[in-house]
Scaffold this motif. Structure first.
Motif, PDB file in Angstrom:
ATOM      1  N   ARG A  73       4.936 -18.340 -89.882  1.00 37.50           N
ATOM      2  CA  ARG A  73       6.188 -17.864 -89.287  1.00 37.50           C
ATOM      3  C   ARG A  73       6.472 -18.587 -87.973  1.00 37.50           C
ATOM      4  N   LYS A 211       7.337  -9.730 -86.768  1.00 41.46           N
ATOM      5  CA  LYS A 211       7.383  -8.300 -87.079  1.00 41.46           C
ATOM      6  C   LYS A 211       8.155  -8.001 -88.355  1.00 41.46           C
ATOM      7  N   LYS A 212       8.902  -8.985 -88.878  1.00 45.45           N
ATOM      8  CA  LYS A 212       9.707  -8.732 -90.074  1.00 45.45           C
ATOM      9  C   LYS A 212       8.825  -8.504 -91.289  1.00 45.45           C
ATOM     10  N   GLU A 213       9.307  -7.632 -92.156  1.00 44.09           N
ATOM     11  CA  GLU A 213       8.631  -7.379 -93.429  1.00 44.09           C
ATOM     12  C   GLU A 213       9.547  -7.835 -94.554  1.00 44.09           C
TER      13      GLU A 213
END
Length: 214
Positions: A73, A211-213
């Motif tokens: 990421r 933090k994104k899912e």
């Protein structure tokens, strides 16, 4: 990261017809209006078009597939900022050349010191807009990011106006401040501020992406 660059360049090339239309419009308006408009318009347009690659990446739930590849990421966010700022800078460089061409065709005398200084001050503004737009799109998505960007711009002007009114800053103080500011290279100040903002936006975007899912 080179693979991500190649992917984004391929995505941008698919919109070359749209870009050509916007460039023709910019040239027409630049010839009939102020040629400085061409520089700002094309530079910001280049940055916005490069940011649109985010929407392609997210299309059909593309992020889960993308991150199964050997791409972290952090690598993704880093590449996006480098790519978008590079495209915006390339757009600024091409538009600056057009600026001198248009002024020459129109027979307008070119002042190298003044004109080049003006063009150099456009670039950090484009970097700031691109960095904020990229950060907002990573955080809120394509639709909400537009409204957030307009809200931030409005808030900045509102806060600045409110501060001047509430504290009733005298004109003499403002004049003295700007005179003191001009003793330092304004270009150096603007580029330093833009660099700080770009780094802050990158760190914010990196934190958001981690933090994104998906």
């Amino acid at each position: 990261m080179r693979g991500l660059f190649a992917k984004d360049l391929a995505l941008i090339s698919q919109r070359k017809q749209t870009l050509l239309i916007f460039i023709v419009i910019a040239l027409f308006m630049g010839y009939t209006m102020d040629a400085t408009f061409v520089v700002t318009y094309i530079s910001i347009l280049a940055g916005i078009m490069s940011i649109s690659t985010l929407s392609y990446d997210n299309l059909d739930n593309g992020y889960p597939f993308l991150f199964t590849l050997p791409v972290t990421r952090k690598d993704y966010v880093k590449e996006k900022y480098l790519f978008c700022l590079s495209i915006a800078t390339a757009g600024w460089f091409a538009a600056s050349i057009l600026f001198f061409i248009i002024n020459t065709v129109k027979g307008i005398a070119i002042d190298p010191s003044e004109d080049i200084m003006g063009l150099l001050l456009v670039l950090p503004m484009v970097w700031i807009i691109t960095s904020f737009s990229l950060g907002f799109q990573i955080r809120f998505g394509a639709e909400k990011s537009r409204y957030m960007m307009m809200a931030v711009i409005g808030a900045v002007f509102a806060i600045g106006y409110a501060v001047l009114k509430v504290f009733d800053v005298p004109d003499e103080v403002l004049d003295a401040f700007f005179e003191k500011l001009m003793t330092v290279s304004p270009t150096l100040i603007v580029y330093t501020i833009s660099l700080i903002i770009c780094i802050a936006c990158f760190l914010w975007s990196l934190r958001t992406m981690e933090k994104k899912e998906f």
